[in-house]
Design a protein around this motif. Structure first.
Motif, mmCIF file in Angstrom:
data_model
loop_
_atom_site.group_PDB
_atom_site.id
_atom_site.type_symbol
_atom_site.label_atom_id
_atom_site.label_comp_id
_atom_site.label_asym_id
_atom_site.label_seq_id
_atom_site.Cartn_x
_atom_site.Cartn_y
_atom_site.Cartn_z
ATOM 1 N N GLU A 29 0.791 -0.744 0.165
ATOM 2 C CA GLU A 29 -0.059 0.256 -0.072
ATOM 3 C C GLU A 29 0.495 1.128 0.002
ATOM 4 O O GLU A 29 0.110 2.355 -0.347
ATOM 5 C CB GLU A 29 -0.802 0.381 1.439
ATOM 6 C CG GLU A 29 -0.474 0.257 2.242
ATOM 7 C CD GLU A 29 0.208 -1.471 3.178
ATOM 8 O OE1 GLU A 29 0.749 -1.251 3.865
ATOM 9 O OE2 GLU A 29 0.103 -2.098 2.202
ATOM 10 N N ALA A 30 1.887 1.465 0.737
ATOM 11 C CA ALA A 30 2.923 2.620 0.934
ATOM 12 C C ALA A 30 3.738 2.668 -0.693
ATOM 13 O O ALA A 30 3.795 3.691 -1.484
ATOM 14 C CB ALA A 30 4.101 1.901 1.515
ATOM 15 N N VAL A 31 3.710 1.754 -2.056
ATOM 16 C CA VAL A 31 4.497 1.505 -3.220
ATOM 17 C C VAL A 31 2.763 2.551 -3.264
ATOM 18 O O VAL A 31 3.418 3.438 -4.881
ATOM 19 C CB VAL A 31 4.805 0.777 -3.535
ATOM 20 C CG1 VAL A 31 5.224 0.953 -5.046
ATOM 21 C CG2 VAL A 31 6.048 0.414 -3.176
ATOM 22 N N ASP A 32 1.875 2.016 -3.018
ATOM 23 C CA ASP A 32 0.214 2.479 -3.540
ATOM 24 C C ASP A 32 0.066 3.569 -3.923
ATOM 25 O O ASP A 32 -0.178 4.283 -5.057
ATOM 26 C CB ASP A 32 -0.578 1.212 -3.802
ATOM 27 C CG ASP A 32 -0.729 -0.062 -4.195
ATOM 28 O OD1 ASP A 32 0.162 -0.314 -5.186
ATOM 29 O OD2 ASP A 32 -1.284 -0.589 -3.391
ATOM 30 N N ASP A 33 0.546 3.887 -2.716
ATOM 31 C CA ASP A 33 0.308 5.914 -2.269
ATOM 32 C C ASP A 33 0.759 6.119 -3.112
ATOM 33 O O ASP A 33 0.966 7.360 -4.039
ATOM 34 C CB ASP A 33 0.432 5.582 -1.148
ATOM 35 C CG ASP A 33 -1.190 5.045 -0.170
ATOM 36 O OD1 ASP A 33 -2.023 4.776 -0.651
ATOM 37 O OD2 ASP A 33 -0.834 4.881 0.980
ATOM 38 N N LEU A 34 2.146 6.327 -2.715
ATOM 39 C CA LEU A 34 3.505 6.884 -4.012
ATOM 40 C C LEU A 34 2.579 7.326 -5.213
ATOM 41 O O LEU A 34 2.791 7.820 -5.816
ATOM 42 C CB LEU A 34 4.553 6.248 -3.649
ATOM 43 C CG LEU A 34 5.457 6.742 -4.376
ATOM 44 C CD1 LEU A 34 5.671 8.522 -3.608
ATOM 45 C CD2 LEU A 34 7.219 6.334 -3.609
ATOM 46 N N VAL A 35 2.248 5.867 -5.912
ATOM 47 C CA VAL A 35 1.963 5.877 -7.338
ATOM 48 C C VAL A 35 0.886 6.343 -7.620
ATOM 49 O O VAL A 35 1.444 7.429 -8.558
ATOM 50 C CB VAL A 35 2.242 4.594 -7.708
ATOM 51 C CG1 VAL A 35 2.099 3.804 -9.141
ATOM 52 C CG2 VAL A 35 3.488 3.806 -8.315
ATOM 53 N N ALA A 36 -0.348 6.573 -7.222
ATOM 54 C CA ALA A 36 -1.341 7.501 -7.187
ATOM 55 C C ALA A 36 -0.977 9.183 -7.165
ATOM 56 O O ALA A 36 -0.946 9.499 -8.160
ATOM 57 C CB ALA A 36 -1.905 7.250 -5.878
ATOM 58 N N ARG A 37 -0.473 9.478 -6.078
ATOM 59 C CA ARG A 37 0.766 10.798 -6.203
ATOM 60 C C ARG A 37 0.912 11.254 -7.480
ATOM 61 O O ARG A 37 0.804 12.337 -7.945
ATOM 62 C CB ARG A 37 1.590 11.199 -4.784
ATOM 63 C CG ARG A 37 1.379 12.166 -4.624
ATOM 64 C CD ARG A 37 1.909 12.898 -2.958
ATOM 65 N NE ARG A 37 3.588 12.182 -2.942
ATOM 66 C CZ ARG A 37 4.233 11.395 -2.293
ATOM 67 N NH1 ARG A 37 2.968 10.990 -1.792
ATOM 68 N NH2 ARG A 37 5.074 11.365 -1.750
ATOM 69 N N ILE A 38 1.789 10.175 -7.223
ATOM 70 C CA ILE A 38 3.073 10.860 -8.652
ATOM 71 C C ILE A 38 1.967 10.333 -10.119
ATOM 72 O O ILE A 38 2.475 11.718 -10.840
ATOM 73 C CB ILE A 38 4.156 9.827 -8.308
ATOM 74 C CG1 ILE A 38 4.867 9.732 -8.032
ATOM 75 C CG2 ILE A 38 4.336 9.928 -10.616
ATOM 76 C CD1 ILE A 38 5.826 8.534 -8.362
ATOM 77 N N VAL A 39 0.807 9.868 -10.087
ATOM 78 C CA VAL A 39 -0.025 9.796 -11.546
ATOM 79 C C VAL A 39 -0.641 11.036 -11.435
ATOM 80 O O VAL A 39 -0.575 11.728 -12.403
ATOM 81 C CB VAL A 39 -0.605 8.373 -11.497
ATOM 82 C CG1 VAL A 39 -1.574 8.291 -12.517
ATOM 83 C CG2 VAL A 39 0.412 7.632 -11.826
ATOM 84 N N GLU A 40 -1.295 11.555 -10.170
ATOM 85 C CA GLU A 40 -2.085 12.656 -9.906
ATOM 86 C C GLU A 40 -1.299 14.042 -10.365
ATOM 87 O O GLU A 40 -1.585 14.435 -11.114
ATOM 88 C CB GLU A 40 -2.494 12.464 -8.673
ATOM 89 C CG GLU A 40 -2.984 13.946 -8.124
ATOM 90 C CD GLU A 40 -3.891 13.824 -6.778
ATOM 91 O OE1 GLU A 40 -4.588 15.424 -6.549
ATOM 92 O OE2 GLU A 40 -3.542 12.964 -6.036
ATOM 93 N N GLU A 41 0.282 14.184 -9.919
ATOM 94 C CA GLU A 41 0.920 15.023 -10.818
ATOM 95 C C GLU A 41 1.325 15.273 -12.150
ATOM 96 O O GLU A 41 1.543 16.445 -12.689
ATOM 97 C CB GLU A 41 2.062 14.824 -9.605
ATOM 98 C CG GLU A 41 2.159 14.869 -8.590
ATOM 99 C CD GLU A 41 3.424 14.799 -7.682
ATOM 100 O OE1 GLU A 41 4.457 14.342 -8.141
ATOM 101 O OE2 GLU A 41 3.596 15.080 -6.778
ATOM 102 N N GLU A 42 2.039 14.198 -12.582
ATOM 103 C CA GLU A 42 2.248 13.688 -14.051
ATOM 104 C C GLU A 42 0.464 14.063 -14.562
ATOM 105 O O GLU A 42 0.588 14.649 -15.932
ATOM 106 C CB GLU A 42 1.937 12.527 -14.704
ATOM 107 C CG GLU A 42 3.576 11.280 -13.782
ATOM 108 C CD GLU A 42 3.847 10.414 -13.895
ATOM 109 O OE1 GLU A 42 5.133 9.257 -14.218
ATOM 110 O OE2 GLU A 42 3.202 9.580 -14.127
ATOM 111 N N ASP A 43 -0.463 14.039 -14.377
ATOM 112 C CA ASP A 43 -2.021 13.700 -15.049
ATOM 113 C C ASP A 43 -1.881 15.219 -15.199
ATOM 114 O O ASP A 43 -2.709 16.435 -16.234
ATOM 115 C CB ASP A 43 -2.711 12.821 -14.650
ATOM 116 C CG ASP A 43 -2.964 11.893 -14.981
ATOM 117 O OD1 ASP A 43 -2.847 11.098 -16.227
ATOM 118 O OD2 ASP A 43 -3.748 10.700 -14.752
ATOM 119 N N ALA A 44 -1.254 15.997 -14.238
ATOM 120 C CA ALA A 44 -1.640 17.538 -13.810
ATOM 121 C C ALA A 44 -0.704 18.127 -15.024
ATOM 122 O O ALA A 44 -1.155 19.458 -15.416
ATOM 123 C CB ALA A 44 -1.396 17.738 -12.357
#
Length: 230
Positions: free
Chosen positions: A26-41
C-alpha cells in the motif's frame, strides 16, 4: 529507554527493499497514485496551453520523436497509470525518486523550432508544412473497407481525393474488347484502374480517426475543477 518509533512516510516505506516491500504494497500504491496525479496535472497544463504535438523521449536523443497529440502510438504514454507496471513499481520501491519518462506537450510554434527530433511516420506531424507525406503502394485488387476515408494520391503524393467507395466492373477498350477494371470513387472524382495496377494512398489515419482521438483527448484532459483527471 527510547521513544516511540516515528511514523514513516510513504516514501520512506517505499524505500525499503527486499521482503519488506511485499509486506507494505500500500505504501508503493500510495506513492504511485500521487505521482500519477502530478503527471496528469502536468499533461493537462500542456493541453490547456494549446499544445498540438507531443515529444516522446527514449534512452538517447536519437530516440526522441515528435507526434501529433491524436497519434495512436502515444496513447500509452498519455495513460500514466498503465505505465506504472510491476517492474517499475519495484524500482520505485527501492528508489522513491525513480520516475518514468514523460511526453512533453508542445505548441505548433515550439514544434517548428525543434531540431534533432525525428517525426513519427504513423501520424506525420509536419509542423513546418514541408515534410514529405508517408505514402503506401498497393494493388488495386487489395483495396478493402479499411481504406475508405484514406486519401488516394498520385505517385508524387498529390491528392486525388478521399476514397468514398470502389467496385469491380467490366469495361471495354477502343476495339470493344472487354476487361476487368476497378472504379475508385473519391471526394474529388473517379479513377479507373486495372485490378493488377498499383494505387497510392496516404499512409495516415483517416480524418474520422483523428477527430475521434481528438475528442478523446479533450475528454481526458478537460479541467473538471477538482484537480482529478477523468
Amino acid at each position: 529507554m527510547t521513544g516511540p518509533e516515528p511514523a514513516r512516510t510513504p516514501e520512506a516505506a517505499a524505500a525499503r527493499t527486499g521482503d519488506d516491500v511485499a509486506y507494505r504494497p500500500e505504501a508503493v500504491d500510495d506513492l504511485v497514485a500521487r505521482i500519477v496525479e502530478e503527471e496528469d496535472a502536468e499533461l493537462r497544463r500542456g493541453f490547456a496551453s494549446g499544445a498540438e504535438f507531443a515529444v516522446t523521449r527514449g534512452a538517447s536523443s536519437r530516440e526522441h520523436m515528435l507526434h501529433r497529440l491524436e497519434c495512436a502510438s502515444i496513447e500509452s504514454h498519455l495513460d500514466r497509470s498503465s505505465k506504472w507496471t510491476e517492474p517499475h513499481r519495484r524500482r520505485l520501491a527501492s528508489n522513491p525518486a525513480y520516475r518514468l519518462p514523460m511526453p512533453t506537450l508542445i505548441t505548433r510554434q515550439a514544434a517548428r523550432d525543434l531540431s534533432g527530433v525525428r517525426s513519427c511516420r504513423m501520424c506525420w506531424p509536419n509542423p513546418t508544412g514541408g515534410e514529405p507525406r508517408p505514402l503506401r503502394r498497393l494493388s488495386a485488387r487489395s483495396l478493402g473497407p479499411q481504406h475508405v476515408g484514406h486519401v488516394l494520391a498520385r505517385p508524387d503524393g498529390e491528392p486525388l481525393g478521399t476514397i468514398v467507395r470502389w467496385g469491380a466492373r467490366t469495361g471495354a477498350d477502343l476495339f470493344g474488347v472487354e476487361h476487368d477494371e476497378i472504379e475508385i470513387v473519391t471526394s474529388m472524382g473517379t479513377e479507373t484502374v486495372g485490378p493488377d495496377d498499383h494505387v497510392i494512398i496516404w499512409d495516415l489515419p483517416t480524418d474520422e480517426q483523428a477527430i475521434r482521438r481528438k475528442a478523446q483527448l479533450v475528454q481526458r484532459f478537460a479541467d473538471h475543477g477538482d484537480g482529478v483527471a477523468r
